[in-house]
Each structure stands twice: as C-alpha cells, then as structure tokens.
Design a protein around this motif. Sequence first.
Motif, PDB file in Angstrom:
ATOM      1  N   TRP A  57       0.819  -1.210   0.000  1.00 10.53           N
ATOM      2  CA  TRP A  57       0.000   0.000   0.000  1.00 10.53           C
ATOM      3  C   TRP A  57       0.857   1.265   0.000  1.00 10.53           C
ATOM      4  O   TRP A  57       0.788   2.076  -0.925  1.00 10.53           O
ATOM      5  CB  TRP A  57      -0.965  -0.033   1.178  1.00 10.53           C
ATOM      6  N   ALA A  58       1.684   1.455   1.022  1.00 12.92           N
ATOM      7  CA  ALA A  58       2.381   2.728   1.184  1.00 12.92           C
ATOM      8  C   ALA A  58       3.423   2.977   0.093  1.00 12.92           C
ATOM      9  O   ALA A  58       3.463   4.056  -0.505  1.00 12.92           O
ATOM     10  CB  ALA A  58       3.040   2.788   2.560  1.00 12.92           C
ATOM     11  N   THR A  59       4.256   1.986  -0.191  1.00 11.58           N
ATOM     12  CA  THR A  59       5.312   2.189  -1.180  1.00 11.58           C
ATOM     13  C   THR A  59       4.741   2.383  -2.576  1.00 11.58           C
ATOM     14  O   THR A  59       5.173   3.279  -3.310  1.00 11.58           O
ATOM     15  CB  THR A  59       6.305   1.010  -1.153  1.00 11.58           C
ATOM     16  N   LEU A  60       3.773   1.556  -2.953  1.00 11.58           N
ATOM     17  CA  LEU A  60       3.186   1.720  -4.278  1.00 11.58           C
ATOM     18  C   LEU A  60       2.433   3.040  -4.389  1.00 11.58           C
ATOM     19  O   LEU A  60       2.522   3.724  -5.417  1.00 11.58           O
ATOM     20  CB  LEU A  60       2.265   0.550  -4.630  1.00 11.58           C
ATOM     21  N   LEU A  65       2.249   8.480  -6.589  1.00 11.23           N
ATOM     22  CA  LEU A  65       2.095   9.931  -6.471  1.00 11.23           C
ATOM     23  C   LEU A  65       3.310  10.671  -7.017  1.00 11.23           C
ATOM     24  O   LEU A  65       3.178  11.668  -7.718  1.00 11.23           O
ATOM     25  CB  LEU A  65       1.832  10.320  -5.015  1.00 11.23           C
ATOM     26  N   VAL A  66       4.502  10.157  -6.702  1.00  3.44           N
ATOM     27  CA  VAL A  66       5.718  10.777  -7.238  1.00  3.44           C
ATOM     28  C   VAL A  66       5.715  10.698  -8.755  1.00  3.44           C
ATOM     29  O   VAL A  66       5.973  11.684  -9.449  1.00  3.44           O
ATOM     30  CB  VAL A  66       6.984  10.111  -6.654  1.00  3.44           C
ATOM     31  N   TYR A  67       5.407   9.518  -9.279  1.00  5.33           N
ATOM     32  CA  TYR A  67       5.405   9.334 -10.733  1.00  5.33           C
ATOM     33  C   TYR A  67       4.285  10.127 -11.408  1.00  5.33           C
ATOM     34  O   TYR A  67       4.393  10.479 -12.573  1.00  5.33           O
ATOM     35  CB  TYR A  67       5.311   7.859 -11.087  1.00  5.33           C
ATOM     36  N   SER A  68       3.217  10.408 -10.678  1.00 10.58           N
ATOM     37  CA  SER A  68       2.144  11.237 -11.225  1.00 10.58           C
ATOM     38  C   SER A  68       2.541  12.710 -11.260  1.00 10.58           C
ATOM     39  O   SER A  68       2.246  13.418 -12.210  1.00 10.58           O
ATOM     40  CB  SER A  68       0.870  11.076 -10.389  1.00 10.58           C
ATOM     41  N   VAL A  73       9.730  11.205 -14.749  1.00  4.29           N
ATOM     42  CA  VAL A  73      10.412  10.269 -13.850  1.00  4.29           C
ATOM     43  C   VAL A  73       9.679   8.928 -13.824  1.00  4.29           C
ATOM     44  O   VAL A  73      10.295   7.882 -13.670  1.00  4.29           O
ATOM     45  CB  VAL A  73      10.521  10.870 -12.426  1.00  4.29           C
ATOM     46  N   GLY A  74       8.374   8.957 -13.999  1.00  3.63           N
ATOM     47  CA  GLY A  74       7.571   7.736 -13.926  1.00  3.63           C
ATOM     48  C   GLY A  74       7.437   6.977 -15.221  1.00  3.63           C
ATOM     49  O   GLY A  74       6.958   5.848 -15.236  1.00  3.63           O
ATOM     50  N   GLU A  75       7.859   7.586 -16.307  1.00  2.16           N
ATOM     51  CA  GLU A  75       7.670   6.932 -17.603  1.00  2.16           C
ATOM     52  C   GLU A  75       8.996   6.688 -18.307  1.00  2.16           C
ATOM     53  O   GLU A  75       9.096   6.769 -19.523  1.00  2.16           O
ATOM     54  CB  GLU A  75       6.709   7.758 -18.457  1.00  2.16           C
ATOM     55  N   ASN A  76      10.006   6.365 -17.537  1.00  2.00           N
ATOM     56  CA  ASN A  76      11.299   6.031 -18.132  1.00  2.00           C
ATOM     57  C   ASN A  76      11.652   4.571 -17.817  1.00  2.00           C
ATOM     58  O   ASN A  76      10.911   3.868 -17.128  1.00  2.00           O
ATOM     59  CB  ASN A  76      12.401   7.000 -17.661  1.00  2.00           C
ATOM     60  N   ARG A  77      12.779   4.137 -18.324  1.00  2.00           N
ATOM     61  CA  ARG A  77      13.181   2.727 -18.180  1.00  2.00           C
ATOM     62  C   ARG A  77      13.379   2.333 -16.710  1.00  2.00           C
ATOM     63  O   ARG A  77      12.971   1.254 -16.291  1.00  2.00           O
ATOM     64  CB  ARG A  77      14.463   2.491 -18.982  1.00  2.00           C
ATOM     65  N   ILE A 130      15.024   8.838  -8.957  1.00  2.00           N
ATOM     66  CA  ILE A 130      14.706  10.151  -8.380  1.00  2.00           C
ATOM     67  C   ILE A 130      15.929  11.063  -8.433  1.00  2.00           C
ATOM     68  O   ILE A 130      15.858  12.212  -8.873  1.00  2.00           O
ATOM     69  CB  ILE A 130      14.190  10.001  -6.930  1.00  2.00           C
ATOM     70  N   PHE A 131      17.084  10.549  -7.984  1.00  2.00           N
ATOM     71  CA  PHE A 131      18.274  11.396  -7.930  1.00  2.00           C
ATOM     72  C   PHE A 131      18.813  11.756  -9.316  1.00  2.00           C
ATOM     73  O   PHE A 131      19.346  12.848  -9.502  1.00  2.00           O
ATOM     74  CB  PHE A 131      19.369  10.749  -7.070  1.00  2.00           C
ATOM     75  N   LEU A 132      18.643  10.863 -10.290  1.00  2.00           N
ATOM     76  CA  LEU A 132      19.118  11.156 -11.644  1.00  2.00           C
ATOM     77  C   LEU A 132      18.165  12.045 -12.440  1.00  2.00           C
ATOM     78  O   LEU A 132      18.596  12.865 -13.244  1.00  2.00           O
ATOM     79  CB  LEU A 132      19.344   9.853 -12.428  1.00  2.00           C
ATOM     80  N   ASN A 133      16.865  11.864 -12.253  1.00  2.00           N
ATOM     81  CA  ASN A 133      15.902  12.475 -13.158  1.00  2.00           C
ATOM     82  C   ASN A 133      15.019  13.546 -12.565  1.00  2.00           C
ATOM     83  O   ASN A 133      14.270  14.192 -13.303  1.00  2.00           O
ATOM     84  CB  ASN A 133      15.030  11.375 -13.788  1.00  2.00           C
ATOM     85  N   LEU A 134      15.056  13.742 -11.278  1.00  2.00           N
ATOM     86  CA  LEU A 134      14.237  14.787 -10.652  1.00  2.00           C
ATOM     87  C   LEU A 134      15.146  15.956 -10.302  1.00  2.00           C
ATOM     88  O   LEU A 134      15.943  15.871  -9.370  1.00  2.00           O
ATOM     89  CB  LEU A 134      13.526  14.240  -9.416  1.00  2.00           C
TER      90      LEU A 134
END
Length: 137
Positions: A57-60, A65-68, A73-77, A130-134
Amino acid sequence: MNNTTAAPTYPFSSAGIVWLKLAVVYLLIGVAMGIAMGASENFTLRPVHAHVNLLGWATLALSGLVYSMFPHVGENRLARIHFWLLNLSLPVMMLALSVLLIGNYRAVIPVLAGAELVAALSVILFAVNIFLNLKKT
C-alpha cells in the motif's frame, strides 16, 4: 440542455495511475488480513500484514504519487524496471513469508531472501531514478 458532465481529467501520468490502483489492491488485502487476524485472534501473519501495508500500500501509493507529479520520472526505463521488480517480488515474498510463519517450512528461506533482495533492488532503482531524473528547474 444536457446535464451530463464529462469525467474530470487529472494531470496524472498513466504510470502513476497504475501504481495507485495496485496500491489500493494491497490496501484492501492488508485491511482484510487485519480483520481476519483480529476476528480469529491469530496474529501469526502479522509480519505479512505489515509488509503488505508498507511495501504494498504505502510504497506503491507514494511511488504512484511521485510518478504522477513528475511524469518524466515515472515513464522512463528505470521506473518500468522498478515497477516490475517490485510487483513480481512482493507477492513471492509475502507467500514465502506466510509459508515460513505458518508451517515453519525452512526450505522456503532462500526464496524469501531472493524476493527480499529483488524488492530491495527495486527500491534502490527508485532512489536512483529520483536522484538522476528529478531536478530543480
């Protein structure tokens, strides 16, 4: 005059929506487990319940939410690999842990350890992503 309204649209990415819907599935499983444990007064599977709620629940949900919020960040490899590693390892991990706790079937420990390592790798990939793409704009 037409009183029907179109469904609202949100700025969420399709990747984020998939993560959030899967998170809700884990929430339902976690709640059902909690109710069953409470009703039976058998708390043998409480570590499984905790992992379903935290990693499921929490991690997904938080990943969704982050990827939204940050679709690039949410739509890369890295995000796709994160998704598949976590969503393939989590059910295996929960099943193996259940078998170990219920039947003390110690032969399942290597399967459990392997699934745990894959889940941990998925979390590491999330962090790398997150660290590379945000970045601040």
